[in-house]
Structures are given as structure tokens and as C-alpha cells.
Design a protein around this motif. Structure first.
Motif, short mmCIF file in Angstrom:
data_model
loop_
_atom_site.label_atom_id
_atom_site.label_comp_id
_atom_site.label_asym_id
_atom_site.label_seq_id
_atom_site.Cartn_x
_atom_site.Cartn_y
_atom_site.Cartn_z
N PRO A 239 10.26 2.28 -3.48
CA PRO A 239 11.04 0.74 -3.43
C PRO A 239 10.65 -0.65 -2.42
CG PRO A 239 12.58 1.90 -3.81
CD PRO A 239 11.56 2.72 -3.75
N ILE A 240 10.52 -1.22 -2.34
CA ILE A 240 10.13 -2.75 -1.30
C ILE A 240 11.36 -2.87 -1.35
CG2 ILE A 240 9.40 -4.94 -0.23
CD1 ILE A 240 6.46 -3.56 -1.31
N VAL A 241 12.59 -2.69 -0.44
CA VAL A 241 13.97 -3.06 -0.48
C VAL A 241 14.27 -4.22 0.14
CG1 VAL A 241 14.68 -0.39 -1.49
CG2 VAL A 241 14.12 -1.42 1.29
N PHE B 278 1.57 -0.92 0.03
CA PHE B 278 -0.04 0.21 0.54
C PHE B 278 0.48 1.76 -0.28
CE2 PHE B 278 -2.06 3.45 2.29
CZ PHE B 278 -3.16 3.76 2.14
N TYR B 279 1.98 1.31 1.28
CA TYR B 279 2.73 2.68 0.72
C TYR B 279 3.91 2.77 -0.12
CZ TYR B 279 0.69 3.85 5.71
OH TYR B 279 0.07 4.43 6.46
N ALA B 280 3.70 1.38 -0.89
CA ALA B 280 5.19 1.60 -1.63
C ALA B 280 4.17 2.48 -3.32
CB ALA B 280 5.48 0.04 -1.79
N GLU B 281 2.83 1.78 -3.43
CA GLU B 281 2.14 3.09 -4.42
C GLU B 281 1.56 4.11 -4.09
OE1 GLU B 281 1.30 0.83 -7.56
OE2 GLU B 281 2.02 -0.55 -6.77
N LEU B 282 1.42 4.15 -2.84
CA LEU B 282 0.92 6.15 -2.02
C LEU B 282 2.59 6.20 -2.52
CD1 LEU B 282 -1.13 7.25 -1.24
CD2 LEU B 282 0.14 6.52 1.07
N LEU B 283 3.82 6.10 -2.31
CA LEU B 283 4.59 7.04 -1.99
C LEU B 283 5.29 6.76 -2.97
CD1 LEU B 283 5.24 6.83 1.90
CD2 LEU B 283 3.79 8.16 0.63
N ASP B 284 5.57 5.72 -4.57
CA ASP B 284 6.48 5.38 -5.06
C ASP B 284 7.14 5.57 -5.02
OD1 ASP B 284 6.74 4.80 -7.56
OD2 ASP B 284 7.06 6.96 -8.67
N GLU C 260 11.25 -10.34 4.45
CA GLU C 260 11.40 -11.64 4.93
C GLU C 260 9.99 -12.07 5.72
OE1 GLU C 260 13.63 -10.40 8.88
OE2 GLU C 260 14.97 -10.13 7.14
N PRO C 261 10.01 -12.97 6.92
CA PRO C 261 9.20 -13.34 7.39
C PRO C 261 8.33 -12.37 8.35
CG PRO C 261 9.88 -15.13 6.11
CD PRO C 261 10.83 -14.17 6.22
N GLY C 262 7.88 -12.17 8.05
CA GLY C 262 6.72 -11.08 9.54
C GLY C 262 7.83 -9.65 9.14
N THR C 263 7.93 -9.41 8.04
CA THR C 263 9.03 -8.02 8.26
C THR C 263 8.86 -7.47 6.57
OG1 THR C 263 10.27 -7.88 9.61
CG2 THR C 263 11.18 -6.49 8.33
N SER C 264 8.80 -5.69 6.43
CA SER C 264 8.75 -5.50 4.90
C SER C 264 9.18 -4.27 5.09
CB SER C 264 7.94 -5.46 4.03
OG SER C 264 6.86 -6.73 3.93
N VAL C 265 10.21 -3.75 4.03
CA VAL C 265 10.85 -2.79 4.33
C VAL C 265 10.86 -1.83 3.32
CG1 VAL C 265 13.33 -1.36 4.92
CG2 VAL C 265 12.55 -3.48 5.99
N LEU C 266 10.55 -0.38 2.98
CA LEU C 266 10.77 0.63 2.36
C LEU C 266 11.87 1.56 2.19
CD1 LEU C 266 6.97 1.90 1.69
CD2 LEU C 266 7.82 -0.54 0.40
N GLY C 267 12.02 1.97 1.14
CA GLY C 267 13.48 2.14 1.11
C GLY C 267 12.98 4.23 1.14
#
Length: 127
Positions: A33-35, A25-31, A38-45
Motif C-alpha cells: 500500500p501507499i501509506v 508502479f511499485y505498489a502494483e508490482l509488490l502489492d 505529500e508534494p514531492g514524496t510518496s511512501v510504500l509500506g
């Protein structure tokens, strides 16, 4: 922080019942990337590639906060603010991605919305 160098990263960690979905959701909203995932964690840069991140972490038993705050209900501990050029357009984009507009809006130049996990965030138009 005195020991901090230019190569070190910083970020905000956000709890979510589904971190991967909220990161998308936030990757699309902010443009942004998901950098990392892993299980239980996703990070946007935050671009350009650098040291600012939004981290989404698994929260079992997650309870979405309410807005405005109400006695006895889960309060938001923090929220994200984003400056936008066109408030109406930014709100429409967020809603198209799955956000919901809050009923209570305290300011004309700010819109409070809820992300798909129920976290409040604000879109702010400045002059």
C-alpha cells in the motif's frame, strides 16, 4: 544500531522525476500500500504494517542510470532485488505495469528490468 527499537522504521529512498507515478508502479508490482503522500514524496509500506518502507522523492534534473554501466554515463547508485517464485510470470507482470527488460542479462536465474523512471531492479528466482 544500538538505539533502535522494534517500533522504529527503516527504508530506502529512491529519487524520481514523478514520485507518485513511480510509487504506484511499485505498489502494483509488490502489492504494497501507499501509506503516505505529500508534494514531492510518496511512501510504500511493506505489509504487514510495520517498519519497512520504500520512499520515492522528487528529483529535479533526474537522469536515469544506464545498464550495464558505461564510461561517462550515469551509473546506478543502488538497485532493488525481489525474490520471485516464477521468473517468467514475474517479468511479464512487471512489463505489463510499465517496466522494460534490460538487453544485458548476466545470470539465468535473474532478470534485470528498468522501472518507469529508468531505475534498474532485479527479479531473482531461487531454487
Amino acid at each position: 544500531m544500538r538505539s533502535r527499537s522494534g517500533e522504529m522504521w527503516w527504508g530506502v529512498a529512491v529519487e524520481a522525476p514523478d514520485p507518485s507515478a513511480l510509487a504506484r508502479f511499485y505498489a502494483e508490482l509488490l502489492d504494497w500500500p501507499i501509506v503516505h503522500e505529500e508534494p514531492g514524496t510518496s511512501v510504500l509500506g511493506a505489509p504487514p504494517a510495520g517498519g519497512s518502507f520504500l520512499v520515492f522523492q522528487q528529483a529535479d534534473g533526474y537522469e536515469a542510470p544506464v545498464w550495464p554501466p558505461a564510461p561517462g554515463a550515469q551509473r546506478a547508485m543502488t538497485h532493488l532485488d525481489f525474490q520471485v517464485g516464477d521468473l517468467a510470470s514475474a517479468v511479464a507482470d512487471a512489463v505489463d505495469l510499465g517496466a522494460k527488460v534490460a538487453d544485458f542479462q548476466p545470470q539465468d536465474h535473474v532478470r534485470v528490468l528498468f522501472d518507469p523512471a529508468g531505475h534498474p531492479f532485479c527479479l531473482c528466482q531461487t531454487d
